[in-house]
Design a protein around this motif. Structure first.
Motif, PDB file in Angstrom:
ATOM      1  N   LEU A 489       0.852  -1.199   0.000  1.00 52.24           N
ATOM      2  CA  LEU A 489       0.000   0.000   0.000  1.00 52.24           C
ATOM      3  C   LEU A 489       0.883   1.243   0.000  1.00 52.24           C
ATOM      4  O   LEU A 489       1.057   1.899   1.031  1.00 52.24           O
ATOM      5  N   PRO A 490       1.460   1.586  -1.148  1.00 55.26           N
ATOM      6  CA  PRO A 490       2.464   2.666  -1.170  1.00 55.26           C
ATOM      7  C   PRO A 490       1.947   4.020  -0.715  1.00 55.26           C
ATOM      8  O   PRO A 490       2.657   4.757  -0.028  1.00 55.26           O
ATOM      9  N   GLU A 491       0.710   4.387  -1.073  1.00 53.32           N
ATOM     10  CA  GLU A 491       0.195   5.701  -0.674  1.00 53.32           C
ATOM     11  C   GLU A 491      -0.079   5.753   0.823  1.00 53.32           C
ATOM     12  O   GLU A 491       0.276   6.735   1.500  1.00 53.32           O
ATOM     13  N   SER A 492      -0.704   4.731   1.366  1.00 56.75           N
ATOM     14  CA  SER A 492      -1.012   4.698   2.795  1.00 56.75           C
ATOM     15  C   SER A 492       0.261   4.647   3.620  1.00 56.75           C
ATOM     16  O   SER A 492       0.361   5.296   4.675  1.00 56.75           O
ATOM     17  N   SER A 493       1.224   3.876   3.153  1.00 57.35           N
ATOM     18  CA  SER A 493       2.510   3.791   3.839  1.00 57.35           C
ATOM     19  C   SER A 493       3.168   5.160   3.929  1.00 57.35           C
ATOM     20  O   SER A 493       3.706   5.546   4.981  1.00 57.35           O
ATOM     21  N   GLU A 494       3.100   5.911   2.861  1.00 62.33           N
ATOM     22  CA  GLU A 494       3.692   7.253   2.838  1.00 62.33           C
ATOM     23  C   GLU A 494       2.958   8.193   3.798  1.00 62.33           C
ATOM     24  O   GLU A 494       3.588   9.013   4.487  1.00 62.33           O
ATOM     25  N   LYS A 495       1.642   8.075   3.888  1.00 64.10           N
ATOM     26  CA  LYS A 495       0.875   8.914   4.815  1.00 64.10           C
ATOM     27  C   LYS A 495       1.272   8.622   6.260  1.00 64.10           C
ATOM     28  O   LYS A 495       1.429   9.540   7.075  1.00 64.10           O
ATOM     29  N   ILE A 496       1.416   7.349   6.576  1.00 62.68           N
ATOM     30  CA  ILE A 496       1.832   6.969   7.934  1.00 62.68           C
ATOM     31  C   ILE A 496       3.217   7.541   8.225  1.00 62.68           C
ATOM     32  O   ILE A 496       3.484   8.069   9.316  1.00 62.68           O
TER      33      ILE A 496
END
Length: 552
Positions: A489-496
């Protein structure tokens, strides 16, 4: 694990939009694997291209009044746009109609021809007197002679996966009339002469799925037949022989060669010796089970036929088909969900999470179910991962002004939590390296669930002894989740990662750092907010009602 890798997936046919069935078995697993390999320090490149030639494209372009070149150019661009929106991160996306691939295909043919692996033979082929043309491949529909499935194209039975010598009950797919038979000359590849080296390669390659290997070896034992590699149509790679005017290569002769030619184009343009890189790298071909025959027989036989100038694949991860609400996906019946359409409803990571979680490393079919999708997102992604991340970071922001306190004395429950962090990278690595992506994602969910329980047990909001240790370990656990999720989950990982107040990106962190406690006391978090939004049942009902009613 090799320090180099080239990853490919079955080429998307430039004849319509990408739907969920396309991405589930090939592109998403290949993308996740490439991201993982890069985190492991492997020089890995994900290469793909649109499959531009063949009868269906010629038929459709004729219907639309376009040239085949115009038609495939449109879909090449559209496919890449859709893949990019889904965060499928190709290092290079090209096309089989490229001058580099055409030249490479003709060169491979010439080498096979000179080596005596090609011969010319007169055959009797279906001919439509109404449309006044020979009817190769998808110009003919009928019944499969092996499994008796109806409405199958003559070049591949989508039901049993076999390539018929001749289809039963043939009909012209243009006018629907039974065709006659006329004589024409075609070129054949001596596939049956490769039975022994193919069987040996399958036997010795321990990276291939055992059930698929056995399946293909049984085909070989039952006797291979020589392969007709030419077609009497105008749209394709021309055969480089003086007496072959009006004939082109069968699409399955040229399209998988684009794996190599596209990789060479990309690598050579980067100043890397493409051929040397290919032959020194791990080669992955991600496919669906319907094209096992081509990738386990045609593709390796051709490479063997040119003296293994380019190495055979090390891995051919093969997965089953995606059904939709337990029914076969069919664009002609409007029973499908386009990738672009879906991404208009929900974030890409929701679909990535769901498809990975239901997709085992096997030939078993999987099913997209709207209700199950909503349940998994709400209970697992949001209720588990999202809940823990928000609790840990939100509490730290509220009670410690976002500053990480130093840990105090460790109780047994703290030691157990710390050990979970220290062992996560190796546990995930074992599963990822074996291509069990669904199990790896489940392991991350188990990790998050453990820390939800840990946080609940420690009750840091009571400000009792051990609160500092709980916050310190929980925030570091969030960091571990962010890195381990970056392939999935590249986008969610970046948000975290941003909420953790960390620099660079989680995808740039070496794999082993998943199990390091690198957020020290005194570090200040970024702004905390919920990562995900709940899926509403009313929306799911609307999506279900729309199935089968879209206008094409």
């Amino acid at each position: 694990m090799n320090k180099r890798a080239i990853i490919t997936s079955a080429l998307p046919y430039a004849n319509g939009e990408i739907h969920l069935g396309h991405v589930a078995s090939t592109y998403l697993p290949a993308d996740v694997t490439t991201r993982y390999l890069k985190q492991k320090g492997v020089e890995a490149y994900y290469i793909c291209a649109s499959d531009d030639f063949g009868t269906p494209i010629l038929l459709q372009s004729e219907k639309l009044g376009k040239t085949p070149q115009e038609y495939v150019e449109h879909w090449n661009k559209r496919d890449l746009e859709d893949f990019t929106a889904f965060n499928i991160n190709f290092d290079f996306f090209y096309k089989t109609s490229s001058p580099e691939n055409i030249s490479f295909v003709q060169d491979v043919f010439s080498k096979l021809y000179d080596a005596g692996h090609i011969y010319e033979s007169e055959i009797t082929q279906f001919y439509c007197k109404t449309d006044k043309k020979f009817l190769p491949d998808r110009y003919v529909k009928g019944s499969c002679p092996y499994c008796k499935a109806e409405d199958q194209y003559s070049d591949l039975c989508e039901s049993c996966g076999k390539v018929p010598e001749e289809i039963d009950n043939p009909k012209c797919s243009i006018c629907g009339q039974p065709p006659t038979k006329e004589k024409t000359k075609h070129y054949f590849f001596k596939l049956k002469n490769f039975s022994e080296p193919l069987y040996k390669w399958l036997d010795e390659n321990q990276n291939l799925q055992k059930d698929v290997k056995k399946y293909v070896q049984n085909w070989i034992k039952s006797g291979l037949v020589d392969w007709d590699i030419t077609r009497d149509i105008t749209w394709g790679v021309e055969i480089p022989l003086d007496d072959a005017n009006g004939k082109v290569f069968y699409g399955w002769f040229d399209n998988h060669l684009a794996y190599i030619s596209t990789a060479l184009k990309f690598l050579n343009d980067k100043g890397i010796d493409g051929k040397e890189f290919w032959n020194s790298a791990d080669i992955y071909h991600f496919i669906g089970k319907d094209i096992v025959y081509h990738h386990y027989l045609f593709l390796p036989a051709m490479r063997i036929g040119i003296n293994n100038e380019f190495k055979l694949p090390d891995f051919i991860p093969t997965r089953g088909h995606l059904t939709l609400e337990s029914k076969k996906i069919s664009k002609s019946r409007n029973w499908y969900i386009g990738l672009k359409e879906f991404l208009g409803y929900y974030p890409a990571d929701y679909l990535r999470f769901y498809l990975i979680s239901i997709n085992p490393y096997s030939q078993d079919d999987l099913n997209f179910d709207w209700d199950e999708f909503a349940t998994k997102i709400n209970s697992e992604l949001i209720g588990n991962i999202g809940n823990f991340v928000n609790r840990a970071l939100g509490f730290t922001a509220k009670s410690f002004e976002g500053n990480i306190p130093p840990p105090s004395d460790y109780e047994q429950i703290d030691n157990d939590a710390k050990q979970k962090i220290l062992s996560l990278s190796s546990e995930l690595d074992e599963l990822m390296s074996q291509n069990h992506l669904d199990r790896a994602l489940k392991k991350i969910l188990e990790f998050s669930a453990h820390f939800n329980q840990y946080f609940q047990h420690k009750e840091p909001w009571k400000k009792g002894p051990g609160t500092d240790t709980c916050v310190y370990l929980s925030v570091n656990a969030v960091r571990s989740i962010a890195i381990s999720l970056s392939s999935f989950l590249p986008e969610s990982s970046e948000k975290i990662w941003q909420q953790l107040g960390l620099s660079e990106t989680p995808s740039k962190q070496p794999w082993e750092t998943i199990s390091e406690l690198n957020i020290s006391s005194g570090h200040t978090l970024g702004k905390s907010s919920p990562i995900f939004e709940k899926i509403e049942s009313e929306d799911i009902k609307a999506h279900k009602n729309k199935l089968g009613t879209k206008n094409l």
